[in-house]
Design a protein around this motif. Sequence first.
Motif, mmCIF file in Angstrom:
data_model
loop_
_atom_site.group_PDB
_atom_site.id
_atom_site.type_symbol
_atom_site.label_atom_id
_atom_site.label_comp_id
_atom_site.label_asym_id
_atom_site.label_seq_id
_atom_site.Cartn_x
_atom_site.Cartn_y
_atom_site.Cartn_z
ATOM 1 N N GLY A 11 -8.340 -5.938 11.672
ATOM 2 C CA GLY A 11 -7.101 -5.449 11.076
ATOM 3 C C GLY A 11 -7.119 -3.942 10.981
ATOM 4 O O GLY A 11 -8.034 -3.356 10.401
ATOM 5 N N MET A 14 -4.374 0.782 7.089
ATOM 6 C CA MET A 14 -5.106 2.000 6.707
ATOM 7 C C MET A 14 -6.487 1.689 6.140
ATOM 8 O O MET A 14 -7.417 2.472 6.308
ATOM 9 C CB MET A 14 -4.282 2.839 5.729
ATOM 10 C CG MET A 14 -3.038 3.476 6.353
ATOM 11 S SD MET A 14 -3.361 4.408 7.870
ATOM 12 C CE MET A 14 -4.413 5.713 7.283
ATOM 13 N N ALA A 15 -6.675 0.527 5.509
ATOM 14 C CA ALA A 15 -8.025 0.165 5.038
ATOM 15 C C ALA A 15 -8.936 -0.003 6.246
ATOM 16 O O ALA A 15 -10.074 0.496 6.260
ATOM 17 C CB ALA A 15 -7.972 -1.109 4.207
ATOM 18 N N SER A 160 -7.442 -7.527 7.134
ATOM 19 C CA SER A 160 -6.158 -8.055 7.613
ATOM 20 C C SER A 160 -5.075 -8.031 6.528
ATOM 21 O O SER A 160 -3.960 -8.471 6.773
ATOM 22 C CB SER A 160 -6.351 -9.497 8.100
ATOM 23 O OG SER A 160 -6.738 -10.323 7.013
ATOM 24 N N GLY A 161 -5.399 -7.527 5.347
ATOM 25 C CA GLY A 161 -4.422 -7.554 4.245
ATOM 26 C C GLY A 161 -4.334 -8.958 3.652
ATOM 27 O O GLY A 161 -4.392 -9.140 2.439
ATOM 28 N N GLY A 328 7.225 -6.062 5.118
ATOM 29 C CA GLY A 328 6.369 -5.475 4.082
ATOM 30 C C GLY A 328 5.941 -6.552 3.092
ATOM 31 O O GLY A 328 6.735 -7.001 2.256
ATOM 32 N N ALA A 401 -11.821 -5.120 3.015
ATOM 33 C CA ALA A 401 -11.289 -3.841 2.532
ATOM 34 C C ALA A 401 -9.782 -3.980 2.516
ATOM 35 O O ALA A 401 -9.208 -4.631 3.400
ATOM 36 C CB ALA A 401 -11.713 -2.700 3.456
ATOM 37 N N GLY A 402 -9.136 -3.388 1.502
ATOM 38 C CA GLY A 402 -7.675 -3.424 1.465
ATOM 39 C C GLY A 402 -7.159 -4.295 0.340
ATOM 40 O O GLY A 402 -7.887 -4.650 -0.583
HETATM 41 C C1 LIG Z 1 7.413 -3.104 0.772
HETATM 42 C C2 LIG Z 1 6.184 -2.390 0.359
HETATM 43 C C3 LIG Z 1 6.266 -1.159 -0.243
HETATM 44 C C4 LIG Z 1 5.115 -0.492 -0.617
HETATM 45 N N1 LIG Z 1 5.213 0.763 -1.156
HETATM 46 C C5 LIG Z 1 4.101 1.517 -1.256
HETATM 47 C C6 LIG Z 1 4.213 2.911 -1.503
HETATM 48 O O1 LIG Z 1 5.306 3.438 -1.695
HETATM 49 N N2 LIG Z 1 3.061 3.645 -1.524
HETATM 50 C C7 LIG Z 1 1.829 3.074 -1.325
HETATM 51 O O2 LIG Z 1 0.828 3.793 -1.348
HETATM 52 N N3 LIG Z 1 1.703 1.756 -1.097
HETATM 53 C C8 LIG Z 1 2.800 0.978 -1.022
HETATM 54 N N4 LIG Z 1 2.700 -0.345 -0.704
HETATM 55 C C9 LIG Z 1 1.351 -0.979 -0.645
HETATM 56 C C10 LIG Z 1 0.580 -0.739 0.639
HETATM 57 O O3 LIG Z 1 1.397 -0.333 1.716
HETATM 58 C C11 LIG Z 1 -0.206 -1.979 1.084
HETATM 59 O O4 LIG Z 1 -0.790 -2.628 0.001
HETATM 60 C C12 LIG Z 1 -1.244 -1.538 2.096
HETATM 61 O O5 LIG Z 1 -0.595 -1.315 3.329
HETATM 62 C C13 LIG Z 1 -2.367 -2.526 2.288
HETATM 63 O O6 LIG Z 1 -3.209 -2.001 3.303
HETATM 64 P P1 LIG Z 1 -4.145 -2.929 4.142
HETATM 65 O O7 LIG Z 1 -4.825 -2.054 5.137
HETATM 66 O O8 LIG Z 1 -4.960 -3.753 3.223
HETATM 67 O O9 LIG Z 1 -3.134 -3.959 4.864
HETATM 68 P P2 LIG Z 1 -1.993 -3.720 5.934
HETATM 69 O O10 LIG Z 1 -1.412 -2.368 5.848
HETATM 70 O O11 LIG Z 1 -1.088 -4.888 5.747
HETATM 71 O O12 LIG Z 1 -2.770 -3.862 7.305
HETATM 72 C C14 LIG Z 1 -3.265 -5.092 7.779
HETATM 73 C C15 LIG Z 1 -3.391 -5.008 9.300
HETATM 74 O O13 LIG Z 1 -3.958 -6.219 9.780
HETATM 75 C C16 LIG Z 1 -3.217 -6.686 10.898
HETATM 76 N N5 LIG Z 1 -3.311 -8.143 10.908
HETATM 77 C C17 LIG Z 1 -3.096 -8.982 9.872
HETATM 78 N N6 LIG Z 1 -3.329 -10.244 10.244
HETATM 79 C C18 LIG Z 1 -3.671 -10.198 11.545
HETATM 80 C C19 LIG Z 1 -4.034 -11.201 12.502
HETATM 81 N N7 LIG Z 1 -4.131 -12.488 12.177
HETATM 82 N N8 LIG Z 1 -4.331 -10.792 13.760
HETATM 83 C C20 LIG Z 1 -4.285 -9.481 14.104
HETATM 84 N N9 LIG Z 1 -3.943 -8.497 13.247
HETATM 85 C C21 LIG Z 1 -3.650 -8.859 11.978
HETATM 86 C C22 LIG Z 1 -1.809 -6.182 10.671
HETATM 87 O O14 LIG Z 1 -1.124 -6.057 11.907
HETATM 88 C C23 LIG Z 1 -2.058 -4.822 9.990
HETATM 89 O O15 LIG Z 1 -2.150 -3.786 10.925
HETATM 90 C C24 LIG Z 1 3.839 -1.070 -0.377
HETATM 91 C C25 LIG Z 1 3.755 -2.332 0.214
HETATM 92 C C26 LIG Z 1 4.913 -2.985 0.581
HETATM 93 C C27 LIG Z 1 4.792 -4.301 1.258
#
Ligand SMILES: Cc1cc2nc3c(=O)[nH]c(=O)nc-3n(C[C@H](O)[C@H](O)[C@H](O)COP(=O)(O)OP(=O)(O)OC[C@H]3O[C@@H](n4cnc5c(N)ncnc54)[C@H](O)[C@@H]3O)c2cc1C
Length: 461
Positions: A11, A14-15, A160-161, A328, A401-402
């Motif tokens: 995934g 940003m994490a 993967s979030g 989102g 992570a994430g």
């Molecule tokens: C609507 C909304 C508004 C928000 N507003 C803010 C804000 O204003 N400021 C702020 O700082 N945070 C905000 N957040 C929170 C923040 O954006 C998220 O919590 C953060 O992006 C989580 O990061 P992550 O790396 O854990 O997951 P993600 O950013 O979700 O990244 C997960 C990655 O894994 C990939 N992935 C997942 N499953 C699979 C799979 N099975 N196969 C292949 N790839 C896969 C996805 O494509 C993605 O690239 C907001 C969140 C949302 C939803």
Amino acid sequence: MKTDVDVLIAGAGMAGVVAAIAAARNGASTLLVDRAIFLGGNATGGLLGNFLTFHNLKGEQICDGISQEIVDACIELGGAFPENRGHLHNAYGNTYSVTPIDPEVLKLVTQKLCVEAGVRLMLGSFMVGPVADGETIQGIRVVNKSGEQQLLAKVVIDASGDADIVAKAGGAFQMGDDAGKTMSISLLARMGNVDLDRHLQYVKERPDQFMLGEDPYIGKTRQEVASELTDWKDFPMVTGYYEAVKEAQAKGEFHGSRERILFSVMPTPGVVIVNSTSMLGYNPVDAQSMTQAALEGREQTFAVAKFFQKYVPGFEASFVLDSASALGVRESRRIVGVDTLRTDDCLAGKKSDQDVGRGAHCLDVHEPSGKIYHKHIRDGESYGMSYWTLVPQKLNNLLVAGRCLSSERYANGSARNQAHIQAMGQAAGTAAAMCVERSITPREVDVATLRERLQEQGAVV
Ligand SMILES: Cc1cc2nc3c(=O)[nH]c(=O)nc-3n(C[C@H](O)[C@H](O)[C@H](O)COP(=O)(O)OP(=O)(O)OC[C@H]3O[C@@H](n4cnc5c(N)ncnc54)[C@H](O)[C@@H]3O)c2cc1C
């Protein structure tokens, strides 16, 4: 085809990106995998438009290291504001600072930093599950244009979030509230040709219509905060327009799941990111449910744009530039880890010698009903995120992570934000590289040594 690497990051949100840079810089051969064809996850594909938050309410920087490097590189390319290392004061007051980031510039910056660090990328690849020997994870399986592949690694980081790898490996997790219901889902959109000077004039005329100075450390009334705004950049994250929303809802011109709108300013002139759709009652890990959410999101996006054009001063001649390429998802699975981030500890600003990152965002929970709940960290402090919240209880050779970290639901409402998930990424990537270097498992990592290394590399623990 099999690929053998030291560290595989499942995934590229940003994490995952920060974890990959950290692992590679610490000497591990590193592979970063994502279904999208770009890096950044919700921050790019979700059109997020900002990072929250690098500061506690007292204004102390509590997140640094690779995440600040990313902001610095965005500033260089015009994708973040040059003032104060990219961090603008947040007059809304849900945090001390907000860091607007152009999603397109961020795609390039994350890619450049990964490539420079020596991270290998595999994009356009959907992860279907782990390769495992009992509870020991050996890699992941992906499906892509080449067919199905097994990618093997000494340590896997599930970024993967949604904790897809943990869940499919049979690891324990929780999801949503007691009934399993999760926060609302949104589809964000970018609008162009916005007259932000006209908008600011309206804010100054009607401060009662906005959330201004929610941060108790600002210690001023809405009117006082509004009177001090001299530039639209002074109010980078705008939320309010209560009367307009109510009126539009009564006429059937705005969906019923939100009582105020939200948009963020961008370094690109006349462009804002609108975060005002709200889809309730969907299951973020069910494909059919997410299909329905996507259809509703598209309908809502155009209705919301019409609302802005009709009701929001400065948006009369604006138009939708694009909508996000991913829904989102605020909340889905939270793993059950060796330790769990607790809501009371967040609110108390707890510190421990097991912390590998810090969080300071208010608890920010969009209830399944649509209501938004905010609660600030006591005394403007920050809380610690323990290494053990990133280590699943049972599975071996796996870290997370994430936003899927082990956390109580309201604590997750804070830790899920960008600066905090990036801090977790740096910690998980560095820990994974240490495991490879010392031939140990994530469970055997010495946290004191990890903390020392993180601090040497610019992180705040
Ligand atoms: C609507 C909304 C508004 C928000 N507003 C803010 C804000 O204003 N400021 C702020 O700082 N945070 C905000 N957040 C929170 C923040 O954006 C998220 O919590 C953060 O992006 C989580 O990061 P992550 O790396 O854990 O997951 P993600 O950013 O979700 O990244 C997960 C990655 O894994 C990939 N992935 C997942 N499953 C699979 C799979 N099975 N196969 C292949 N790839 C896969 C996805 O494509 C993605 O690239 C907001 C969140 C949302 C939803």
